[in-house]
Motif scaffolding. Sequence first.
Motif, PDB file in Angstrom:
ATOM      1  N   GLN A   1       0.832  -1.208   0.000  1.00  0.00           N
ATOM      2  CA  GLN A   1       0.000   0.000   0.000  1.00  0.00           C
ATOM      3  C   GLN A   1       0.863   1.253   0.000  1.00  0.00           C
ATOM      4  O   GLN A   1       0.587   2.204  -0.735  1.00  0.00           O
ATOM      5  CB  GLN A   1      -0.914   0.029   1.233  1.00  0.00           C
TER       6      GLN A   1
ATOM      7  N   ASP B   1       0.097   5.645   1.133  1.00  0.00           N
ATOM      8  CA  ASP B   1      -0.517   5.639   2.453  1.00  0.00           C
ATOM      9  C   ASP B   1      -0.924   4.214   2.801  1.00  0.00           C
ATOM     10  O   ASP B   1      -0.846   3.316   1.978  1.00  0.00           O
ATOM     11  CB  ASP B   1      -1.722   6.582   2.524  1.00  0.00           C
TER      12      ASP B   1
ATOM     13  N   LYS C   1      -4.120   2.030   4.626  1.00  0.00           N
ATOM     14  CA  LYS C   1      -5.479   2.026   5.161  1.00  0.00           C
ATOM     15  C   LYS C   1      -5.879   0.584   5.449  1.00  0.00           C
ATOM     16  O   LYS C   1      -5.677  -0.309   4.627  1.00  0.00           O
ATOM     17  CB  LYS C   1      -6.456   2.655   4.173  1.00  0.00           C
TER      18      LYS C   1
ATOM     19  N   ASN D   1      -8.771  -0.738   5.639  1.00  0.00           N
ATOM     20  CA  ASN D   1      -9.975  -1.218   4.952  1.00  0.00           C
ATOM     21  C   ASN D   1      -9.790  -1.342   3.443  1.00  0.00           C
ATOM     22  O   ASN D   1     -10.735  -1.255   2.687  1.00  0.00           O
ATOM     23  CB  ASN D   1     -11.164  -0.312   5.274  1.00  0.00           C
ATOM     24  N   ARG D   2      -8.571  -1.575   2.996  1.00  0.00           N
ATOM     25  CA  ARG D   2      -8.271  -1.741   1.568  1.00  0.00           C
ATOM     26  C   ARG D   2      -8.078  -3.229   1.283  1.00  0.00           C
ATOM     27  O   ARG D   2      -7.299  -3.897   1.953  1.00  0.00           O
ATOM     28  CB  ARG D   2      -7.029  -0.940   1.203  1.00  0.00           C
TER      29      ARG D   2
ATOM     30  N   ASP E   1     -10.923   1.280  -6.176  1.00  0.00           N
ATOM     31  CA  ASP E   1      -9.834   2.251  -6.143  1.00  0.00           C
ATOM     32  C   ASP E   1      -9.005   2.137  -7.422  1.00  0.00           C
ATOM     33  O   ASP E   1      -8.768   3.120  -8.096  1.00  0.00           O
ATOM     34  CB  ASP E   1      -8.974   2.015  -4.904  1.00  0.00           C
TER      35      ASP E   1
ATOM     36  N   ILE F   1     -11.769  -0.149  -1.560  1.00  0.00           N
ATOM     37  CA  ILE F   1     -11.672   0.474  -0.251  1.00  0.00           C
ATOM     38  C   ILE F   1     -13.090   0.652   0.280  1.00  0.00           C
ATOM     39  O   ILE F   1     -14.012   0.952  -0.474  1.00  0.00           O
ATOM     40  CB  ILE F   1     -10.886   1.797  -0.315  1.00  0.00           C
TER      41      ILE F   1
ATOM     42  N   ASN G   1     -17.280   5.045   3.488  1.00  0.00           N
ATOM     43  CA  ASN G   1     -17.347   5.626   4.834  1.00  0.00           C
ATOM     44  C   ASN G   1     -18.763   5.890   5.300  1.00  0.00           C
ATOM     45  O   ASN G   1     -18.942   6.421   6.373  1.00  0.00           O
ATOM     46  CB  ASN G   1     -16.550   6.932   4.897  1.00  0.00           C
TER      47      ASN G   1
END
Length: 101
Positions: free
Chosen positions: A46, A52, A54, A56-57, A83, A97, A100
């Motif tokens: 990643q 970055d 994350k 939840n990827r 993504d 991803i 939210n």
Amino acid sequence: MRYDTPIFFVKEAEKHYDPEAGEWIQGEPVRTKKYANVTHMGADRQQAVFGDVKANRLVVRLQRVYSESYDLIEIGGKAYHTDTERLPSDTQSLVVIQNNG
């Protein structure tokens, strides 16, 4: 590699006007079930690809390309959006991803 995780490609239905009720009604979404290999994307990868990390990827691999249009992907009852996407030969690989909201 096992393709044993059920995923759903979801296409949201458009609103339509119901003259008897006198209001706009949201139609039912179309859900298409496929089986995929779903794994978490490693932190090192990643960082190298996206810059970055994350939690939840996920990486979703399909044996055949899913070419229909879709709005989101459901995995384990949670909504994800695409993504990135790769199409090596006859297969499909998606990095998704979690939404939210």
